[in-house]
Design a protein around this motif. Structure first.
Motif, PDB file in Angstrom:
ATOM      1  N   VAL A 161       0.836  -1.202   0.000  1.00 54.43           N
ATOM      2  CA  VAL A 161       0.000   0.000   0.000  1.00 54.43           C
ATOM      3  C   VAL A 161       0.870   1.251   0.000  1.00 54.43           C
ATOM      4  O   VAL A 161       0.557   2.246  -0.681  1.00 54.43           O
ATOM      5  N   PHE A 162       1.965   1.209   0.742  1.00 57.97           N
ATOM      6  CA  PHE A 162       2.859   2.356   0.798  1.00 57.97           C
ATOM      7  C   PHE A 162       3.440   2.679  -0.580  1.00 57.97           C
ATOM      8  O   PHE A 162       3.414   3.839  -1.024  1.00 57.97           O
ATOM      9  N   PHE A 163       3.971   1.697  -1.271  1.00 61.77           N
ATOM     10  CA  PHE A 163       4.570   1.945  -2.584  1.00 61.77           C
ATOM     11  C   PHE A 163       3.521   2.362  -3.612  1.00 61.77           C
ATOM     12  O   PHE A 163       3.806   3.166  -4.508  1.00 61.77           O
ATOM     13  N   LEU A 164       2.314   1.833  -3.479  1.00 59.16           N
ATOM     14  CA  LEU A 164       1.266   2.202  -4.430  1.00 59.16           C
ATOM     15  C   LEU A 164       0.840   3.658  -4.256  1.00 59.16           C
ATOM     16  O   LEU A 164       0.735   4.405  -5.247  1.00 59.16           O
ATOM     17  N   LEU A 165       0.590   4.077  -3.010  1.00 63.38           N
ATOM     18  CA  LEU A 165       0.014   5.397  -2.764  1.00 63.38           C
ATOM     19  C   LEU A 165       1.047   6.493  -2.532  1.00 63.38           C
ATOM     20  O   LEU A 165       0.732   7.673  -2.705  1.00 63.38           O
ATOM     21  N   VAL A 166       2.250   6.125  -2.127  1.00 65.50           N
ATOM     22  CA  VAL A 166       3.276   7.131  -1.846  1.00 65.50           C
ATOM     23  C   VAL A 166       4.266   7.269  -2.992  1.00 65.50           C
ATOM     24  O   VAL A 166       4.815   8.358  -3.207  1.00 65.50           O
ATOM     25  N   VAL A 167       4.476   6.206  -3.744  1.00 67.19           N
ATOM     26  CA  VAL A 167       5.443   6.243  -4.845  1.00 67.19           C
ATOM     27  C   VAL A 167       4.732   6.152  -6.197  1.00 67.19           C
ATOM     28  O   VAL A 167       4.916   7.012  -7.074  1.00 67.19           O
ATOM     29  N   GLY A 168       3.910   5.127  -6.369  1.00 67.40           N
ATOM     30  CA  GLY A 168       3.285   4.902  -7.671  1.00 67.40           C
ATOM     31  C   GLY A 168       2.292   5.977  -8.072  1.00 67.40           C
ATOM     32  O   GLY A 168       2.376   6.538  -9.185  1.00 67.40           O
ATOM     33  N   ALA A 169       1.350   6.289  -7.209  1.00 66.01           N
ATOM     34  CA  ALA A 169       0.317   7.273  -7.544  1.00 66.01           C
ATOM     35  C   ALA A 169       0.893   8.653  -7.847  1.00 66.01           C
ATOM     36  O   ALA A 169       0.482   9.287  -8.829  1.00 66.01           O
ATOM     37  N   PRO A 170       1.842   9.179  -7.064  1.00 69.70           N
ATOM     38  CA  PRO A 170       2.425  10.483  -7.425  1.00 69.70           C
ATOM     39  C   PRO A 170       3.155  10.470  -8.758  1.00 69.70           C
ATOM     40  O   PRO A 170       3.091  11.456  -9.512  1.00 69.70           O
ATOM     41  N   LEU A 171       3.846   9.370  -9.085  1.00 69.22           N
ATOM     42  CA  LEU A 171       4.523   9.294 -10.373  1.00 69.22           C
ATOM     43  C   LEU A 171       3.524   9.284 -11.524  1.00 69.22           C
ATOM     44  O   LEU A 171       3.721   9.957 -12.549  1.00 69.22           O
ATOM     45  N   ILE A 172       2.447   8.522 -11.367  1.00 70.60           N
ATOM     46  CA  ILE A 172       1.403   8.497 -12.395  1.00 70.60           C
ATOM     47  C   ILE A 172       0.764   9.870 -12.547  1.00 70.60           C
ATOM     48  O   ILE A 172       0.532  10.355 -13.662  1.00 70.60           O
ATOM     49  N   SER A 173       0.496  10.494 -11.421  1.00 71.21           N
ATOM     50  CA  SER A 173      -0.146  11.808 -11.447  1.00 71.21           C
ATOM     51  C   SER A 173       0.728  12.853 -12.121  1.00 71.21           C
ATOM     52  O   SER A 173       0.227  13.699 -12.874  1.00 71.21           O
ATOM     53  N   HIS A 174       2.030  12.781 -11.895  1.00 71.00           N
ATOM     54  CA  HIS A 174       2.906  13.826 -12.410  1.00 71.00           C
ATOM     55  C   HIS A 174       3.326  13.601 -13.863  1.00 71.00           C
ATOM     56  O   HIS A 174       3.390  14.556 -14.647  1.00 71.00           O
ATOM     57  N   PHE A 175       3.598  12.362 -14.255  1.00 67.72           N
ATOM     58  CA  PHE A 175       4.146  12.103 -15.580  1.00 67.72           C
ATOM     59  C   PHE A 175       3.080  11.683 -16.603  1.00 67.72           C
ATOM     60  O   PHE A 175       3.132  12.122 -17.751  1.00 67.72           O
ATOM     61  N   LEU A 176       2.133  10.859 -16.201  1.00 64.98           N
ATOM     62  CA  LEU A 176       1.142  10.368 -17.161  1.00 64.98           C
ATOM     63  C   LEU A 176      -0.048  11.306 -17.310  1.00 64.98           C
ATOM     64  O   LEU A 176      -0.709  11.299 -18.345  1.00 64.98           O
ATOM     65  N   LEU A 177      -0.328  12.087 -16.278  1.00 61.89           N
ATOM     66  CA  LEU A 177      -1.466  13.006 -16.343  1.00 61.89           C
ATOM     67  C   LEU A 177      -0.998  14.449 -16.500  1.00 61.89           C
ATOM     68  O   LEU A 177      -1.717  15.386 -16.134  1.00 61.89           O
ATOM     69  N   VAL A 178       0.189  14.636 -17.035  1.00 69.46           N
ATOM     70  CA  VAL A 178       0.690  15.975 -17.256  1.00 69.46           C
ATOM     71  C   VAL A 178      -0.169  16.650 -18.322  1.00 69.46           C
ATOM     72  O   VAL A 178      -0.615  16.028 -19.285  1.00 69.46           O
ATOM     73  N   CYS A 179      -0.433  17.936 -18.113  1.00 66.47           N
ATOM     74  CA  CYS A 179      -1.328  18.657 -19.017  1.00 66.47           C
ATOM     75  C   CYS A 179      -0.657  19.957 -19.439  1.00 66.47           C
ATOM     76  O   CYS A 179      -1.138  21.055 -19.141  1.00 66.47           O
ATOM     77  N   SER A 180       0.464  19.830 -20.144  1.00 67.60           N
ATOM     78  CA  SER A 180       1.228  21.015 -20.531  1.00 67.60           C
ATOM     79  C   SER A 180       0.516  21.844 -21.586  1.00 67.60           C
ATOM     80  O   SER A 180       0.776  23.048 -21.723  1.00 67.60           O
ATOM     81  N   ASP A 181      -0.379  21.214 -22.374  1.00 66.96           N
ATOM     82  CA  ASP A 181      -1.102  21.934 -23.426  1.00 66.96           C
ATOM     83  C   ASP A 181      -2.443  22.490 -22.954  1.00 66.96           C
ATOM     84  O   ASP A 181      -3.181  23.063 -23.746  1.00 66.96           O
ATOM     85  N   CYS A 182      -2.777  22.287 -21.669  1.00 69.86           N
ATOM     86  CA  CYS A 182      -4.061  22.753 -21.158  1.00 69.86           C
ATOM     87  C   CYS A 182      -4.037  24.267 -20.965  1.00 69.86           C
ATOM     88  O   CYS A 182      -2.981  24.904 -20.999  1.00 69.86           O
ATOM     89  N   ASP A 183      -5.208  24.835 -20.720  1.00 67.75           N
ATOM     90  CA  ASP A 183      -5.284  26.258 -20.418  1.00 67.75           C
ATOM     91  C   ASP A 183      -4.681  26.525 -19.050  1.00 67.75           C
ATOM     92  O   ASP A 183      -4.364  25.602 -18.295  1.00 67.75           O
ATOM     93  N   PHE A 184      -4.526  27.797 -18.691  1.00 73.74           N
ATOM     94  CA  PHE A 184      -3.805  28.136 -17.460  1.00 73.74           C
ATOM     95  C   PHE A 184      -4.553  27.677 -16.219  1.00 73.74           C
ATOM     96  O   PHE A 184      -3.964  27.557 -15.151  1.00 73.74           O
TER      97      PHE A 184
END
Length: 441
Positions: A61-84
């Protein structure tokens, strides 16, 4: 544990209902009962590692929610082309800050769980030699900890949930998704909120555990201080009780010193990193982008504040015992010399011996926030014939030269220590603002 069949976690045995009636008398150790009554400890069991199975689940649970989820949130859900409104320029700072604090909290809690077990860690196995008042108030404090955890965690989770739901709904046509946009966004939002809740909850849980252990020693100090307003038949017993309290304070200081120091250093580093990123010339600060960063900073600073306040409060309380003992010694000395000077007591002497000795000139309405309640203790007529002046003076001298309190690697955590920290933090803040805003001007 007392026997081989005892195990840690929820299966540990706790304190009995019967305890000794006085703070400085000793009784035989009574039987114990199960720990299921403490709901806060059942929350701590989410991080229990008393067996291989629970340890595997806990670390997964620790690796999933403390390591995996933040990495997914930051790299896979990046929205550089979105509005401000939907860009997240501070997401890396937020995810790194929460994960760092969750990491040190989880490692600390895992180590304590394996080495001590929650029952021994919270001194529940030592409550057989305290008064009923201390035991009852300490158990009530543990019961209140669940509510306190909810008060600190749920508001931030609610605000984060509102932001995340709005972010996914309003930016559904801009946010990357996999196969099905609705299902993908729902799963991603759930995973991010779970990660936020887990990381905040585990950090605040450790801070509350620290507050609980400090509160127990505060209760014992209050119980010890009450002895000065009544008869102390044996100075040696009072001395032994104070030594127990000092030993417990050293244990608490030793167990939490790495966590306190790491939290203090990390909160300084992460907050200055956040300040540095928000004061760049190329960044336009608005509530949509900086709101999550501000919420993260508030949660982390709140946790550190809980720890520092608890440590400072008990250190101040422990030091107040010395002044109370000196006051007790003065009252006893004045009372004994009053009997020796006059064979027939005067009216004023009779009145002074029939009423408590009030050395404080302030009224109850002029008292502060309650930190100095030991200093305001009313000393009743002394038992001068019971304890000699030499014994009283020896006890006072001991307390003056053996001041108790919470320490971090030998440094006493008191108000002077906090003033030093505040001065260093303010100096760093002004230096950073001079390097950023000063250059822009």
């Amino acid at each position: 544990m007392e026997n081989g069949s005892s195990v840690q976690g929820s299966r540990e045995l706790l304190l009995p209902a019967e305890t000794r009636p006085c703070a400085i008398t000793i009784n035989n150790k009574p039987p114990e009962f199960p720990a299921s009554r403490f709901t806060f400890l059942s929350i701590v069991l989410w991080f229990d590692q008393s067996s291989r199975g629970t340890a595997l689940i806990s670390w997964s649970v620790f690796f999933l929610l403390v390591v995996g989820a933040p990495l997914i949130s930051h790299f896979l859900l990046v929205c550089s082309d979105c509005d401000f409104h939907h860009r997240r320029p501070y997401d890396a700072v937020v995810q790194l800050s929460l994960s760092l604090f969750a990491g040190i909290s989880f490692v600390s809690l895992s180590y304590w769980s394996r080495k001590f077990g929650m029952r021994k860690f919270l001194f529940l196995d030592k409550l057989w030699d305290v008064s009923d008042k201390v035991r009852i108030e300490y158990e009530a404090e543990i019961q209140r900890s669940t509510k306190r955890l909810m008060i600190f965690v749920l508001p931030s989770l609610t605000l984060e949930a509102i932001y995340r739901i709005w972010w996914y709904i309003s930016g559904s046509n801009q946010i990357p998704y996999f196969i099905n946009p609705v299902l993908s966004n729902a799963l991603a939002c759930t995973l991010q909120l779970s990660s936020w809740l887990y990381r905040n909850a585990i950090f605040i849980t450790v801070c509350i555990l620290y507050q609980i252990t400090c509160h127990l020693q505060t209760l014992r100090l209050n119980d010890f201080a009450r002895c000065f307003s009544s008869e102390i038949a044996d100075v040696g017993v009072a001395l032994a009780e104070h030594q127990k309290i000092r030993r417990n304070l050293r244990i608490v200081s030793h167990r939490f010193r790495r966590f306190i120091l790491s939290s203090l250093v990390l909160v300084t580093g992460t907050q200055f990193m956040a300040l540095l990123t928000t004061t760049r010339a190329s960044v336009a600060v608005n509530i949509y982008e900086v709101g999550e960063l501000a919420l993260c900073s508030l949660c982390l600073v709140t946790g550190v504040f809980i720890c520092l306040r608890s440590a400072t409060k008990i250190t101040h309380k422990a030091q107040s015992v010395t002044s109370l003992a000196a006051k007790w010694n003065v009252c006893a000395t004045v009372d004994s010399f009053g009997h020796l000077d006059c064979e027939t007591p005067t009216g004023s002497m009779v009145e002074s011996h029939s009423t408590p000795l009030h050395l404080d000139t302030t009224s109850d309405d002029e008292e502060g926030e309650g930190d100095d309640d030991l200093a305001n203790t009313k000393i009743h007529p002394s038992y001068a014939n019971t304890i000699s002046y030499q014994k009283r003076q020896a006890l006072v001298t001991y307390l003056e030269n053996n001041k108790a309190g919470i320490t971090v690697y030998g440094f006493l955590v008191d108000r002077s220590w906090l003033h030093t920290i505040f001065g260093v933090e303010l100096a760093l803040l002004l230096w950073l603002l001079n390097k950023t805003i000063g250059i822009l001007a």
